[in-house]
Scaffold this active site. Structure first.
Site, PDB file in Angstrom:
ATOM      1  N   CYS A  33     -36.762 -21.366  -2.926  1.00 40.60           N
ATOM      2  CA  CYS A  33     -35.940 -21.899  -4.074  1.00 40.60           C
ATOM      3  C   CYS A  33     -34.640 -20.896  -4.221  1.00 40.60           C
ATOM      4  CB  CYS A  33     -36.647 -22.323  -5.329  1.00 40.60           C
ATOM      5  SG  CYS A  33     -37.786 -23.801  -5.328  1.00 40.60           S
ATOM      6  N   ALA A  34     -34.972 -19.668  -3.996  1.00 40.60           N
ATOM      7  CA  ALA A  34     -33.695 -18.881  -4.311  1.00 40.60           C
ATOM      8  C   ALA A  34     -32.970 -18.778  -3.229  1.00 40.60           C
ATOM      9  CB  ALA A  34     -34.519 -17.390  -4.456  1.00 40.60           C
TER      10      ALA A  34
END
Length: 356
Positions: free
Chosen positions: A139-140
């Site tokens: 997700c980063a």
């Protein structure tokens, strides 16, 4: 400093209403959970209305092996990625021959050669483009991709760079996994792609927009079990710690404050908060940790409702909506995303021509 010229998003081909997904999950798991109706409430509580998938909903009713899932990942990633890159360059009025580097970010499938090479062949892009595939950022990844492109443009201020974030998280669904993590992932995850054109300080866009002033990457020591994938014979099994919202509340604020202090900024300087919407509880943790009201996360919340959590490209969907909403010259903002590691990536963005 680097400039964000254009952000384009590309949805996966099959839109599914959240209520339809509930029906399929009830049929698949109803006989295996004594309290299935209680567990299914997570689908409604997440405030997701619909999502886009790489395959029709009935495809997920049958057990699929890693080979079959990954084959579809490569095929669909090339198709969606090629469309996103083409539309991004056309929208910016930039020819593919002008691109110096291609950052490809994904964590939901495997390919060697990587998908960016296949897209370059598909589109007939110049062979000397520098390829930088980034895997495992989860997700980063969207924020990390922008940060690494910014670093590249600092070294090469005449550069024009594309960042393509593409995830087909739905293909990691595990038909035989009865863990709560799998059920939560099934209620959240979706598919999507986003392509961004970024240029160095010597290549200013013909219009005003966001430029990247600075970035910060942070890794929390000894936190590998917070979020990620377990790789098993059937494919990728999601890892979610129940403590993620609590970790965000306790860890994010000092992390943000340290970043802002180095810039000579404070939280009140954040006109725009461009956050990856990992889920409803994650957004609440952002608000609680940073003392923000709900209006600061409205756009992130709307993206979550329309698209679910697509992992790396999701924050770029949020960024696109912010850009289209418009801003005033001199306004500033924080773009942030959290991912496996446990890690955070932050970028300080300013709106204008970069002259100040």
């Amino acid at each position: 400093m680097s400039f964000i010229w254009k952000v384009v998003t590309e949805n996966a081909p099959h839109h599914v209403d959240q209520n339809e997904i509930v029906g399929v999950v009830r049929n698949l798991f109803g006989d295996q959970y004594a309290d299935i109706e209680r567990l299914l409430k997570v689908f409604g509580n997440g405030q997701i209305e619909g999502r886009y998938f790489a395959a029709p909903l009935e495809w997920f009713e049958k057990e699929r092996g890693l080979e079959e899932k990954n084959r579809l990942y490569v095929e669909e990633a090339v198709r969606m990625g090629s469309r996103a890159v083409t539309r991004c360059l056309e929208g910016a009025g930039v020819d593919k021959s002008e691109i110096d580097a291609f950052f490809f970010v994904s964590s939901s499938g495997l390919a060697t050669p990587t998908v960016d090479a296949r897209i370059m062949n598909e589109l007939g892009m110049p062979p000397h483009i520098k390829r930088i595939p980034l895997w495992g950022l989860g997700c980063a990844g969207g924020a990390s991709g922008l940060s690494r492109a910014h670093d590249f443009c600092k070294a090469y201020p005449d550069a024009k760079v594309i960042v393509l974030c593409l995830e087909l998280c739905s293909l990691t669904f595990q038909r035989g996994d009865l863990s709560k993590s799998n059920l939560i992932g099934t209620s959240l995850f979706a598919d999507g792609a986003a392509c961004v054109l970024i240029t160095g300080s010597n290549v200013r866009p013909p219009h005003g927009g966001f430029h990247i002033r600075n970035t910060q990457s942070t890794l929390m020591p000894q936190s590998e079990d917070v979020m990620g994938w377990d790789v098993k014979d059937e494919g990728l099994h999601v890892v979610f710690s129940r403590d993620i919202p609590k970790i965000i509340e306790e860890w994010l604020k000092p992390n943000v404050e340290g970043f802002l202090e180095g810039l000579g900024k404070a939280s009140e300087d954040i006109s725009h908060f461009i956050a990856h919407p990992g889920g409803k509880k994650v957004l609440r943790a952002y608000e609680k940790s940073l003392g923000f009201s709900k209006d600061k996360t409205d756009i992130s919340r709307n993206v979550l409702a329309r698209n679910g959590n697509m992992s790396s490209p999701t924050v770029l969907y949020v960024l696109k909506d912010f850009i289209e909403k418009g801003a005033l010259a001199g306004e500033e903002g924080l773009l942030t995303a959290l991912g496996p590691g446990f890690s955070s990536e932050m970028l300080w963005l300013e709106w204008g021509d970069g002259s100040r």
